[in-house]
Scaffold this motif. Structure first.
Motif, PDB file in Angstrom:
ATOM      1  N   ASP A 226       0.846  -1.185   0.000  1.00 16.98           N
ATOM      2  CA  ASP A 226       0.000   0.000   0.000  1.00 16.98           C
ATOM      3  C   ASP A 226       0.886   1.241   0.000  1.00 16.98           C
ATOM      4  O   ASP A 226       1.567   1.540   0.986  1.00 16.98           O
ATOM      5  CB  ASP A 226      -0.893   0.006   1.242  1.00 16.98           C
ATOM      6  CG  ASP A 226      -1.799   1.230   1.290  1.00 16.98           C
ATOM      7  OD1 ASP A 226      -1.901   1.927   0.253  1.00 16.98           O
ATOM      8  OD2 ASP A 226      -2.386   1.483   2.348  1.00 16.98           O
ATOM      9  N   LEU A 227       0.912   1.950  -1.112  1.00 17.69           N
ATOM     10  CA  LEU A 227       1.709   3.169  -1.225  1.00 17.69           C
ATOM     11  C   LEU A 227       0.821   4.395  -1.379  1.00 17.69           C
ATOM     12  O   LEU A 227       1.260   5.437  -1.868  1.00 17.69           O
ATOM     13  CB  LEU A 227       2.672   3.051  -2.426  1.00 17.69           C
ATOM     14  CG  LEU A 227       3.655   1.878  -2.363  1.00 17.69           C
ATOM     15  CD1 LEU A 227       4.499   1.823  -3.626  1.00 17.69           C
ATOM     16  CD2 LEU A 227       4.541   1.973  -1.131  1.00 17.69           C
ATOM     17  N   HIS A 228      -0.422   4.264  -0.956  1.00 20.06           N
ATOM     18  CA  HIS A 228      -1.360   5.377  -1.079  1.00 20.06           C
ATOM     19  C   HIS A 228      -0.907   6.547  -0.221  1.00 20.06           C
ATOM     20  O   HIS A 228      -0.542   6.390   0.947  1.00 20.06           O
ATOM     21  CB  HIS A 228      -2.762   4.938  -0.636  1.00 20.06           C
ATOM     22  CG  HIS A 228      -3.780   6.039  -0.718  1.00 20.06           C
ATOM     23  ND1 HIS A 228      -4.272   6.505  -1.916  1.00 20.06           N
ATOM     24  CD2 HIS A 228      -4.378   6.774   0.267  1.00 20.06           C
ATOM     25  CE1 HIS A 228      -5.142   7.477  -1.673  1.00 20.06           C
ATOM     26  NE2 HIS A 228      -5.223   7.660  -0.365  1.00 20.06           N
ATOM     27  N   GLY A 229      -0.896   7.719  -0.821  1.00 21.09           N
ATOM     28  CA  GLY A 229      -0.585   8.925  -0.068  1.00 21.09           C
ATOM     29  C   GLY A 229       0.882   9.243   0.065  1.00 21.09           C
ATOM     30  O   GLY A 229       1.230  10.257   0.676  1.00 21.09           O
ATOM     31  N   VAL A 230       1.784   8.403  -0.473  1.00 21.81           N
ATOM     32  CA  VAL A 230       3.208   8.711  -0.360  1.00 21.81           C
ATOM     33  C   VAL A 230       3.549   9.864  -1.294  1.00 21.81           C
ATOM     34  O   VAL A 230       3.003   9.980  -2.394  1.00 21.81           O
ATOM     35  CB  VAL A 230       4.078   7.479  -0.689  1.00 21.81           C
ATOM     36  CG1 VAL A 230       3.824   6.362   0.292  1.00 21.81           C
ATOM     37  CG2 VAL A 230       3.854   7.006  -2.115  1.00 21.81           C
ATOM     38  N   VAL A 231       4.443  10.733  -0.840  1.00 19.91           N
ATOM     39  CA  VAL A 231       4.798  11.932  -1.606  1.00 19.91           C
ATOM     40  C   VAL A 231       6.291  11.915  -1.870  1.00 19.91           C
ATOM     41  O   VAL A 231       7.086  11.988  -0.936  1.00 19.91           O
ATOM     42  CB  VAL A 231       4.426  13.217  -0.840  1.00 19.91           C
ATOM     43  CG1 VAL A 231       4.824  14.454  -1.649  1.00 19.91           C
ATOM     44  CG2 VAL A 231       2.939  13.228  -0.517  1.00 19.91           C
ATOM     45  N   PRO A 232       6.696  11.797  -3.141  1.00 21.63           N
ATOM     46  CA  PRO A 232       8.129  11.822  -3.462  1.00 21.63           C
ATOM     47  C   PRO A 232       8.762  13.152  -3.096  1.00 21.63           C
ATOM     48  O   PRO A 232       8.085  14.169  -2.915  1.00 21.63           O
ATOM     49  CB  PRO A 232       8.155  11.583  -4.976  1.00 21.63           C
ATOM     50  CG  PRO A 232       6.856  10.898  -5.278  1.00 21.63           C
ATOM     51  CD  PRO A 232       5.875  11.502  -4.315  1.00 21.63           C
ATOM     52  N   ALA A 233      10.108  13.139  -3.004  1.00 23.83           N
ATOM     53  CA  ALA A 233      10.839  14.323  -2.577  1.00 23.83           C
ATOM     54  C   ALA A 233      10.785  15.436  -3.616  1.00 23.83           C
ATOM     55  O   ALA A 233      10.925  16.613  -3.277  1.00 23.83           O
ATOM     56  CB  ALA A 233      12.294  13.949  -2.278  1.00 23.83           C
ATOM     57  N   SER A 234      10.591  15.110  -4.885  1.00 26.68           N
ATOM     58  CA  SER A 234      10.585  16.107  -5.951  1.00 26.68           C
ATOM     59  C   SER A 234       9.902  15.524  -7.177  1.00 26.68           C
ATOM     60  O   SER A 234       9.575  14.326  -7.208  1.00 26.68           O
ATOM     61  CB  SER A 234      12.021  16.520  -6.305  1.00 26.68           C
ATOM     62  OG  SER A 234      12.720  15.409  -6.848  1.00 26.68           O
ATOM     63  N   GLY A 235       9.722  16.368  -8.198  1.00 25.87           N
ATOM     64  CA  GLY A 235       9.130  15.878  -9.436  1.00 25.87           C
ATOM     65  C   GLY A 235       9.991  14.837 -10.111  1.00 25.87           C
ATOM     66  O   GLY A 235       9.479  13.833 -10.626  1.00 25.87           O
ATOM     67  N   ARG A 236      11.304  15.039 -10.108  1.00 26.21           N
ATOM     68  CA  ARG A 236      12.171  14.044 -10.739  1.00 26.21           C
ATOM     69  C   ARG A 236      12.200  12.758  -9.925  1.00 26.21           C
ATOM     70  O   ARG A 236      12.303  11.662 -10.482  1.00 26.21           O
ATOM     71  CB  ARG A 236      13.575  14.605 -10.924  1.00 26.21           C
ATOM     72  CG  ARG A 236      14.308  14.961  -9.644  1.00 26.21           C
ATOM     73  CD  ARG A 236      15.631  15.608  -9.953  1.00 26.21           C
ATOM     74  NE  ARG A 236      16.443  15.816  -8.759  1.00 26.21           N
ATOM     75  CZ  ARG A 236      17.643  16.375  -8.785  1.00 26.21           C
ATOM     76  NH1 ARG A 236      18.166  16.763  -9.930  1.00 26.21           N
ATOM     77  NH2 ARG A 236      18.327  16.524  -7.664  1.00 26.21           N
ATOM     78  N   ALA A 237      12.095  12.879  -8.582  1.00 25.72           N
ATOM     79  CA  ALA A 237      12.008  11.677  -7.751  1.00 25.72           C
ATOM     80  C   ALA A 237      10.730  10.914  -8.065  1.00 25.72           C
ATOM     81  O   ALA A 237      10.718   9.674  -8.123  1.00 25.72           O
ATOM     82  CB  ALA A 237      12.069  12.042  -6.274  1.00 25.72           C
ATOM     83  N   ALA A 238       9.624  11.640  -8.285  1.00 27.75           N
ATOM     84  CA  ALA A 238       8.356  10.994  -8.632  1.00 27.75           C
ATOM     85  C   ALA A 238       8.484  10.225  -9.940  1.00 27.75           C
ATOM     86  O   ALA A 238       7.980   9.099 -10.069  1.00 27.75           O
ATOM     87  CB  ALA A 238       7.249  12.040  -8.736  1.00 27.75           C
ATOM     88  N   ALA A 239       9.178  10.815 -10.916  1.00 22.56           N
ATOM     89  CA  ALA A 239       9.375  10.129 -12.200  1.00 22.56           C
ATOM     90  C   ALA A 239      10.240   8.898 -12.031  1.00 22.56           C
ATOM     91  O   ALA A 239       9.994   7.847 -12.654  1.00 22.56           O
ATOM     92  CB  ALA A 239      10.009  11.096 -13.210  1.00 22.56           C
TER      93      ALA A 239
END
Length: 348
Positions: A226-239
């Motif tokens: 379950d990774l709901h609600g996790v927020v990456p450190a930055s846009g590039r981290a999200a990618a």
């Protein structure tokens, strides 16, 4: 050696993963050498299987370390190959410049010869090593201003050419040494993996299947944490997180960095490459490829570096989970972040 084996399909941590192979083998040997009257055949067999699987775990960890050395040598070879090509190009251009300058001096000599004889000072300019004449003031006094300038430029061009040749020769020597290192580390990986495979094949069929189920489950068949609600450190981290999660289920292959197979550092390098970020090739180098943060502050996209020698890396994806490429025979999968000792958490 730190085991990658898990005790459940849901990847709960087994932090007692440090196996001292020699102790395990000694325990197995002691069991096998005990008096027949007190020996438990089933216990001896179990101890033997445990020693063998511990040895396989150790060999896989050793192979992973050798793989990281291989990856580093490969990256260095690629870098040196580019440097050699650039130096060879510069050397060729320096040689062309020297040739053009000597051609101009040759034309001057031919003109003088046709007009009744070649001035000895022009002969000096056409020698392979005019430097010695420049060191003599008497020779320079006999040269015209333009001729002296031409000779000085030729000397400078020849010195540049010689320097380029020396630098190219040195880089070629480094390249050859790096190629040998690649071959040596490749043999080391292959030898350790072959030994591990022989030990596995020697296990009873049921023990071998149990080991392979525990160590190399198929990431595609696992329940996604379950990774709901996790927020990456930055846009590039999200990618990067999106890329690494898309790679779950891909096979491990040592020396590979995608897109269809990966080793541990190849996976994280590839994922961040998809995000437009260039990471070094090895886990050791990736440890220093950003700002280090405490594990308690880890955010999705952070790199989790394992073992004191930084020989393994995974990507934190949130809720106590990493995605990583374990080792040969495994697939890219989710595991608890504390699956083995952590040496650093790096935020690229």
């Amino acid at each position: 050696m730190v085991s990658h084996r898990r005790t459940s399909q849901h990847g709960q941590s087994t932090l007692a993963g440090v196996t001292v192979v020699s102790a395990a083998l000694a325990t197995a040997a002691a069991g096998l050498s005990a008096p027949a009257a007190s020996a438990d055949p089933a216990g001896r067999a179990a101890a033997g299987r445990e020693a063998a699987t511990a040895r396989v775990d150790s060999l896989y960890a050793q192979a992973e370390r050798a793989t990281e050395k291989y990856d580093g040598a490969q990256a260095r070879t690629k870098e040196l190959r580019g440097q050699v090509a650039a130096l060879q190009d510069r050397t060729a251009r320096a040689q062309e410049r020297v040739n053009r300058m000597r051609g101009r001096l040759g034309a001057l000599a031919a003109a003088q010869y046709r007009s009744g004889g070649m001035d000895p000072t022009v002969q000096l300019m056409l020698t392979e090593r005019p430097d010695t004449f420049l060191e003599k003031a008497s020779a320079l006094d006999r040269l015209g201003v333009s001729q002296a300038g031409e000779l000085r430029r030729l000397r400078a061009a020849q010195r540049t050419l010689e320097q380029q040749r020396r630098e190219t020769a040195a880089k070629l020597a480094q390249l050859e040494a790096s190629r040998k290192a690649v071959a040596r580390h490749k043999r080391d990986v292959q030898r350790r993996l072959a030994t591990a495979r022989r030990l596995l094949n020697a296990l009873p069929k049921d023990a071998r299947k149990a080991f392979e189920r525990a160590t190399r489950s198929d990431g595609r068949r696992e329940a996604v944490p379950d990774l709901h609600g996790v927020v990456p450190a930055s846009g590039r981290a999200a990618a990067a997180v999106a890329a690494v999660r898309a790679a779950v289920g891909s096979p491990y292959a040592w020396g590979r960095s995608g897109p269809s197979a990966f080793d541990c550092s190849g996976l994280t390098q590839w994922a961040y490459g998809r995000a437009g970020v260039s990471l070094p090739r090895t886990s050791q180098a990736q440890r220093g490829a950003g700002r280090q943060v405490p594990l308690s502050q880890a955010q999705p996209g952070d790199l989790v570096i394992y073992r004191s020698d930084a020989s393994h890396v995974g990507m934190y994806v949130g809720n106590g989970q990493v995605v990583h490429a374990p080792y040969p025979g495994a697939r890219v999968r989710y595991d608890p972040v504390g699956m083995m000792p952590i040496s650093a958490v790096t935020r690229p």
